[in-house]
Design a protein around this motif. Sequence first.
Motif, PDB file in Angstrom:
ATOM      1  N   GLU A  41      59.494   4.509  29.562  1.00 31.92           N
ATOM      2  CA  GLU A  41      59.281   5.598  30.525  1.00 31.92           C
ATOM      3  C   GLU A  41      59.521   6.958  29.872  1.00 31.92           C
ATOM      4  O   GLU A  41      58.793   7.922  30.128  1.00 31.92           O
ATOM      5  CB  GLU A  41      60.204   5.424  31.747  1.00 31.92           C
ATOM      6  N   PHE A  42      60.539   7.030  29.016  1.00 33.84           N
ATOM      7  CA  PHE A  42      60.806   8.280  28.306  1.00 33.84           C
ATOM      8  C   PHE A  42      59.650   8.604  27.355  1.00 33.84           C
ATOM      9  O   PHE A  42      59.131   9.726  27.346  1.00 33.84           O
ATOM     10  CB  PHE A  42      62.135   8.174  27.548  1.00 33.84           C
ATOM     11  N   ASN A  43      59.220   7.617  26.567  1.00 34.16           N
ATOM     12  CA  ASN A  43      58.095   7.829  25.646  1.00 34.16           C
ATOM     13  C   ASN A  43      56.848   8.300  26.379  1.00 34.16           C
ATOM     14  O   ASN A  43      56.162   9.227  25.937  1.00 34.16           O
ATOM     15  CB  ASN A  43      57.761   6.528  24.904  1.00 34.16           C
ATOM     16  N   LYS A  44      56.570   7.635  27.491  1.00 36.78           N
ATOM     17  CA  LYS A  44      55.392   7.961  28.301  1.00 36.78           C
ATOM     18  C   LYS A  44      55.432   9.428  28.724  1.00 36.78           C
ATOM     19  O   LYS A  44      54.435  10.158  28.610  1.00 36.78           O
ATOM     20  CB  LYS A  44      55.377   7.034  29.515  1.00 36.78           C
ATOM     21  N   LEU A  75      58.236  -1.262  22.746  1.00 34.03           N
ATOM     22  CA  LEU A  75      57.350  -0.848  21.655  1.00 34.03           C
ATOM     23  C   LEU A  75      55.909  -1.209  21.976  1.00 34.03           C
ATOM     24  O   LEU A  75      54.990  -0.389  21.823  1.00 34.03           O
ATOM     25  CB  LEU A  75      57.785  -1.514  20.334  1.00 34.03           C
ATOM     26  N   GLN A  76      55.715  -2.432  22.454  1.00 29.69           N
ATOM     27  CA  GLN A  76      54.366  -2.879  22.778  1.00 29.69           C
ATOM     28  C   GLN A  76      53.762  -2.028  23.909  1.00 29.69           C
ATOM     29  O   GLN A  76      52.608  -1.610  23.830  1.00 29.69           O
ATOM     30  CB  GLN A  76      54.407  -4.347  23.197  1.00 29.69           C
ATOM     31  N   LYS A  77      54.569  -1.739  24.916  1.00 30.86           N
ATOM     32  CA  LYS A  77      54.075  -0.918  26.021  1.00 30.86           C
ATOM     33  C   LYS A  77      53.748   0.496  25.542  1.00 30.86           C
ATOM     34  O   LYS A  77      52.769   1.108  25.988  1.00 30.86           O
ATOM     35  CB  LYS A  77      55.105  -0.882  27.162  1.00 30.86           C
ATOM     36  N   THR A  78      54.562   1.019  24.626  1.00 32.13           N
ATOM     37  CA  THR A  78      54.337   2.375  24.118  1.00 32.13           C
ATOM     38  C   THR A  78      53.021   2.460  23.336  1.00 32.13           C
ATOM     39  O   THR A  78      52.196   3.347  23.587  1.00 32.13           O
ATOM     40  CB  THR A  78      55.521   2.819  23.226  1.00 32.13           C
TER      41      THR A  78
END
Lengths: 272, 272
Positions: A41-44, A75-78
Amino acid sequence: MTTQQLIEQIKLKKSFLCVGLDVDLNKIPEYFLEQEDPIFEFNKAIIDATHDLAVAYKPNTAFFEAYGIKGWISLQKTINYINENYPVIFTIADAKRGDIGNTSSMYAKAFFEDLNFDSITVAPYMGKDSVEPFLAFEDKHTIMLALTSNEGAFDFQTLDVDGKELYKRVLETSKTWKNSENLMYVVGATKAEYFTEIRKIVPDSFLLVPGVGAQGGSLSEVCKYGMNDNVGLLINSSRGIIYASKETDFAEKARAEALKMQEEMAEILQSK
Amino acid sequence: MTTQQLIEQIKLKKSFLCVGLDVDLNKIPEYFLEQEDPIFEFNKAIIDATHDLAVAYKPNTAFFEAYGIKGWISLQKTINYINENYPVIFTIADAKRGDIGNTSSMYAKAFFEDLNFDSITVAPYMGKDSVEPFLAFEDKHTIMLALTSNEGAFDFQTLDVDGKELYKRVLETSKTWKNSENLMYVVGATKAEYFTEIRKIVPDSFLLVPGVGAQGGSLSEVCKYGMNDNVGLLINSSRGIIYASKETDFAEKARAEALKMQEEMAEILQSK
């Protein structure tokens, strides 16, 4: 992504900024910790706030592995989020891998196929057969450590090997490897005066440059000595952007820091 | 696990065998592929069949990462299975990590705390501050690449640095680092004649030795030049043991290969 596509994006965005996604749960706004996947969520939020100012994102695998399987899911979601929403972004798995041939092939499969990154960082110590398996992938890029931004760079990388520093031997030797056109190199910004010599050996290669900002390197110095006709530089900033604020305005502040760098880059590109 | 406990296990089992768990789904008996977690189930069978003959297991992270999140679940189940069922086994995460200080700390956390391995392999190229974060963990061991078993070892590791090969400089320099007593080193069996020189620099350290068997190294030669008073060697075999058969007798055949090595080791230990 091809190198040509990366160059086009740099010209279009007037930016050669790479944002490092090194998420430490102790450094992000506390309310993220209540969410199911705070790292993603932070990366997004960071990606959404900076994607038009950056040409590349670089998640460092250590910061995901530290949280075990949950970290790998993040990592995969990012990477999926970037590939689905911003397909023209160049993605770098900062993994610093390298092993004997059949093992490096498995790492290449992991990052280029399973996760679908455009590139991965690798370490050179084990030589040719530890790097060539990565180079075999078409339109994928292998970013080899040459001269890093940390203190320890002076332990071995700058040792004198028959009248020439080790990192120069690493650069020269790597050019003889199969599919070496798929190589890029890590060169730390903290050593800007080295770029002149490095450009004599690899005039055309892209260089991934950490160390601007938090680690003290200067953007204008790096560009002065390191830029080539195709720009040839990806300047990374991690902490300086993603941790610009720990409050609810973190994304806004991250964008402001990224914008500051992008504007400086646009100016440098124009003056070229 | 302390070094002293490892030495006790070696004496007790009359073995200094390490089994490498590099599971390639194309090389294991086909009926495993019908199971939910073929990698873990295969590892479990190999471990159960060889645990009394080996003192260490070494999963190579590449072979797990290649299968994404499923692979990481297999890795976690494998290390948990060993720690729960065979707590006196020395576990090695063959990960060849290494990054700037705060990032190496995250890797150390991932492998020493989250996964609870006894040790990890690391690459030396980035120097002191990339390795010391691993050394800070008590009763954990950091196994640094010195002279590897592959062809590419001759690209950089054996280059002449002021009259001395790079790998010797790596060994010497690493001895000055904080908590260097937690260091072990990777030295390939394919270069047995180098062990005499290496033992002059690190007489007391444990050496993890790949390259016996499939890669052509000789066990007796390695022991002749590399063994010290505390044995000081962990001899790894991966493919030679785990892929001894692709049929239903794979575990039995793996045990037979491990037994062959253990018996040779017992003989060497006795003749010392």
